[in-house]
Design an enzyme around this catalytic site. Structure first.
Site, PDB file in Angstrom:
ATOM      1  N   TYR A  40      18.040   0.142   1.798  1.00 46.20           N
ATOM      2  CA  TYR A  40      16.969   0.147   1.411  1.00 46.20           C
ATOM      3  C   TYR A  40      16.112   1.246   1.861  1.00 46.20           C
ATOM      4  O   TYR A  40      16.175   1.394   3.270  1.00 46.20           O
ATOM      5  CB  TYR A  40      16.043  -1.327   1.657  1.00 46.20           C
ATOM      6  CG  TYR A  40      14.642  -1.406   1.612  1.00 46.20           C
ATOM      7  CD1 TYR A  40      14.255  -1.312   0.150  1.00 46.20           C
ATOM      8  CD2 TYR A  40      14.018  -1.430   2.547  1.00 46.20           C
ATOM      9  CE1 TYR A  40      12.852  -1.577  -0.019  1.00 46.20           C
ATOM     10  CE2 TYR A  40      12.606  -1.715   2.187  1.00 46.20           C
ATOM     11  CZ  TYR A  40      11.999  -1.922   1.029  1.00 46.20           C
ATOM     12  OH  TYR A  40      10.619  -1.946   0.695  1.00 46.20           O
ATOM     13  N   ASP A  55       1.452   2.765   7.157  1.00 43.38           N
ATOM     14  CA  ASP A  55       1.603   2.455   5.844  1.00 43.38           C
ATOM     15  C   ASP A  55       0.536   2.028   5.121  1.00 43.38           C
ATOM     16  O   ASP A  55       0.271   0.953   4.913  1.00 43.38           O
ATOM     17  CB  ASP A  55       2.479   1.291   5.732  1.00 43.38           C
ATOM     18  CG  ASP A  55       2.962   0.772   4.598  1.00 43.38           C
ATOM     19  OD1 ASP A  55       3.180   1.592   3.695  1.00 43.38           O
ATOM     20  OD2 ASP A  55       3.520  -0.373   4.483  1.00 43.38           O
ATOM     21  N   ASP A  82      11.128   1.477  -1.948  1.00 47.24           N
ATOM     22  CA  ASP A  82       9.897   1.053  -2.246  1.00 47.24           C
ATOM     23  C   ASP A  82       8.995   2.119  -2.619  1.00 47.24           C
ATOM     24  O   ASP A  82       8.820   3.332  -2.426  1.00 47.24           O
ATOM     25  CB  ASP A  82       9.474   0.847  -0.716  1.00 47.24           C
ATOM     26  CG  ASP A  82       7.897   0.284  -0.811  1.00 47.24           C
ATOM     27  OD1 ASP A  82       7.312   0.172  -1.773  1.00 47.24           O
ATOM     28  OD2 ASP A  82       7.539   0.126   0.457  1.00 47.24           O
ATOM     29  N   ASP A  84       6.061   1.502  -3.749  1.00 49.35           N
ATOM     30  CA  ASP A  84       4.383   0.967  -3.665  1.00 49.35           C
ATOM     31  C   ASP A  84       3.862   0.860  -5.026  1.00 49.35           C
ATOM     32  O   ASP A  84       4.308  -0.155  -5.864  1.00 49.35           O
ATOM     33  CB  ASP A  84       3.592   2.184  -3.071  1.00 49.35           C
ATOM     34  CG  ASP A  84       4.121   2.450  -1.531  1.00 49.35           C
ATOM     35  OD1 ASP A  84       4.484   1.470  -0.835  1.00 49.35           O
ATOM     36  OD2 ASP A  84       3.573   3.711  -1.026  1.00 49.35           O
ATOM     37  N   HIS A 109      11.234  -1.074  -6.251  1.00 47.28           N
ATOM     38  CA  HIS A 109      10.160  -2.251  -6.536  1.00 47.28           C
ATOM     39  C   HIS A 109       8.791  -1.777  -6.614  1.00 47.28           C
ATOM     40  O   HIS A 109       8.521  -0.686  -5.962  1.00 47.28           O
ATOM     41  CB  HIS A 109      10.347  -3.421  -5.371  1.00 47.28           C
ATOM     42  CG  HIS A 109      10.093  -3.031  -3.817  1.00 47.28           C
ATOM     43  ND1 HIS A 109       8.633  -2.963  -3.249  1.00 47.28           N
ATOM     44  CD2 HIS A 109      10.806  -2.786  -2.902  1.00 47.28           C
ATOM     45  CE1 HIS A 109       8.727  -2.647  -2.178  1.00 47.28           C
ATOM     46  NE2 HIS A 109      10.009  -2.526  -1.821  1.00 47.28           N
ATOM     47  N   GLU A 111       4.560  -2.903  -6.945  1.00 52.06           N
ATOM     48  CA  GLU A 111       3.736  -4.095  -6.219  1.00 52.06           C
ATOM     49  C   GLU A 111       2.323  -4.214  -7.054  1.00 52.06           C
ATOM     50  O   GLU A 111       2.044  -3.273  -7.861  1.00 52.06           O
ATOM     51  CB  GLU A 111       3.611  -3.838  -4.732  1.00 52.06           C
ATOM     52  CG  GLU A 111       2.700  -2.952  -4.284  1.00 52.06           C
ATOM     53  CD  GLU A 111       2.811  -2.550  -3.069  1.00 52.06           C
ATOM     54  OE1 GLU A 111       1.781  -2.253  -2.226  1.00 52.06           O
ATOM     55  OE2 GLU A 111       4.026  -2.167  -2.436  1.00 52.06           O
ATOM     56  N   CYS A 119      -0.162  -2.539   4.208  1.00 50.28           N
ATOM     57  CA  CYS A 119       1.006  -3.283   4.464  1.00 50.28           C
ATOM     58  C   CYS A 119       0.962  -4.575   3.990  1.00 50.28           C
ATOM     59  O   CYS A 119      -0.138  -5.379   4.231  1.00 50.28           O
ATOM     60  CB  CYS A 119       1.283  -3.263   5.856  1.00 50.28           C
ATOM     61  SG  CYS A 119       2.653  -4.282   6.779  1.00 50.28           S
ATOM     62  N   ARG A 154       7.002  -6.708  -7.077  1.00 50.82           N
ATOM     63  CA  ARG A 154       6.697  -7.431  -5.899  1.00 50.82           C
ATOM     64  C   ARG A 154       5.321  -8.015  -6.092  1.00 50.82           C
ATOM     65  O   ARG A 154       4.455  -7.121  -6.612  1.00 50.82           O
ATOM     66  CB  ARG A 154       6.801  -6.313  -4.591  1.00 50.82           C
ATOM     67  CG  ARG A 154       5.879  -6.691  -3.404  1.00 50.82           C
ATOM     68  CD  ARG A 154       5.985  -5.801  -2.437  1.00 50.82           C
ATOM     69  NE  ARG A 154       4.676  -5.698  -1.485  1.00 50.82           N
ATOM     70  CZ  ARG A 154       4.567  -5.048  -0.616  1.00 50.82           C
ATOM     71  NH1 ARG A 154       5.444  -4.367  -0.021  1.00 50.82           N
ATOM     72  NH2 ARG A 154       3.517  -5.059   0.165  1.00 50.82           N
ATOM     73  N   GLU A 184       6.458 -11.519  -1.450  1.00 48.88           N
ATOM     74  CA  GLU A 184       5.987 -11.018  -0.008  1.00 48.88           C
ATOM     75  C   GLU A 184       5.270 -11.864   0.733  1.00 48.88           C
ATOM     76  O   GLU A 184       4.376 -12.432   0.211  1.00 48.88           O
ATOM     77  CB  GLU A 184       5.041  -9.532  -0.323  1.00 48.88           C
ATOM     78  CG  GLU A 184       4.595  -8.775   0.980  1.00 48.88           C
ATOM     79  CD  GLU A 184       5.727  -8.446   1.763  1.00 48.88           C
ATOM     80  OE1 GLU A 184       6.709  -9.156   2.297  1.00 48.88           O
ATOM     81  OE2 GLU A 184       5.605  -7.372   2.253  1.00 48.88           O
ATOM     82  N   ASN A 206      11.547 -10.946   2.065  1.00 48.30           N
ATOM     83  CA  ASN A 206      11.510  -9.792   3.013  1.00 48.30           C
ATOM     84  C   ASN A 206      11.353 -10.356   4.397  1.00 48.30           C
ATOM     85  O   ASN A 206      10.361 -10.897   4.939  1.00 48.30           O
ATOM     86  CB  ASN A 206      10.218  -8.934   2.733  1.00 48.30           C
ATOM     87  CG  ASN A 206       9.943  -7.794   3.525  1.00 48.30           C
ATOM     88  OD1 ASN A 206      10.814  -7.407   4.191  1.00 48.30           O
ATOM     89  ND2 ASN A 206       8.892  -7.480   3.836  1.00 48.30           N
TER      90      ASN A 206
END
Length: 294
Positions: A40, A55, A82, A84, A109, A111, A119, A154, A184, A206
């Protein structure tokens, strides 16, 4: 076999699939040496390790692609990335998927936070409407060239909308082509179990340290139906603390000798890098060049 097919097979053949974070190509090779089946690349990891930034959505597609390509060039393990919020609207999301596939990535993924994201384990997260997230997913799914490329949705809705609404959202995301769900900041095993009562799609937990989610064991997660267990920055956190201690120790002790027992040796490094094989090829190339010039 395509990267996406490798990723799907890894999920199918594992119970659950364990995915460690790899912040760079060398970390990826170490994960491969440890016999992991997938790896990942965290957006937070890219921001912190490659750019020294928090982040908070400040890194770009270009920033992440650089690290992703380095990793896929170094290992055959399927890479989950990721992305975002996809870095923009439908056109930008389509471009993101195209770039990820071209870079040899197996899965991403995306989100449901607003563009200026936070975050997932911090307060004051804001999420977009179900319809807007569906549009993101539609753009991602439509942009796929390889049908096996895996697109995970996500959701950060649990914190603000509760378990029932979050699960409703997941159902809407799956309707438009999401291949799995990244749930998440879950607080209990029952929340994962509730998801699996409703859907048979792959579910990711996660298990990041120092966040909202307890450090559930792999067996506990498997027992409630979790298919993928993610450790996004576990190795990076350990590396960072070790490096910090070493930097301080070099100043304090005036030598690195007391630290040798916590270091990877030169031979161990060479083994991971297949150094001697590269060196042999270089020597042969040098000899051939000498012969051609004589």
């Amino acid at each position: 076999m395509t990267p996406g097919k490798k990723f799907r097979d890894a999920i199918k053949n594992s119970s659950p699939l364990i995915i460690p974070g790899a912040i760079n190509a060398y970390s990826a090779k170490l994960a491969e040496k440890a016999n992991h089946k997938a790896i990942y690349l965290s957006g937070s990891g890219v921001a912190a390790a490659s750019y020294g930034l928090p982040d908070l959505g400040v890194t770009s597609l270009e920033d992440v692609i650089i690290d992703a390509k380095r990793i896929t060039d170094a290992t055959d393990l399927p890479l989950l990335v990721d992305i975002d919020t996809g870095w923009g609207g439908s056109e930008e999301i389509s471009n993101t998927i195209e770039e990820m596939e071209n870079a040899g990535v197996a899965a991403v993924h995306i989100e449901d936070q607003v563009y200026d994201k936070r975050c997932g384990h911090r307060p004051n997260k804001q999420i977009v409407s179900v319809a807007e997230m569906q549009d993101r997913l539609k753009a991602a799914v439509d942009a796929k060239k390889d049908e096996s490329f895996f697109i995970m949705a996500r959701t950060d809705a649990l914190a603000s909308e509760g378990i029932e609404k979050a699960i409703e959202r997941c159902g809407e995301y799956l309707k438009v082509g999401a291949d799995g769900i990244f749930f998440e900041a879950a607080l209990s095993l029952d929340e994962y179990k509730e998801f699996k009562k409703n859907f048979s799609f792959p579910l990711l937990a996660n298990i990041t340290e120092f966040g909202k989610t307890p450090l559930f064991t792999q067996k506990e997660l498997s027992d409630v139906g979790v298919d993928i267990v993610l450790y996004p920055l576990t190795a990076f956190r350990a590396m960072s603390l070790s490096a910090e201690k070493i930097y301080n120790s070099i100043i304090k002790d005036g030598t690195q000798e007391p630290l040798l027992d916590i270091m990877q040796t030169r031979e161990e490094l060479y083994e991971v890098l297949d150094y001697y094989n590269f060196e042999k090829q270089l020597d042969e190339q040098f000899e051939n060049t000498k012969k051609e010039g004589s």
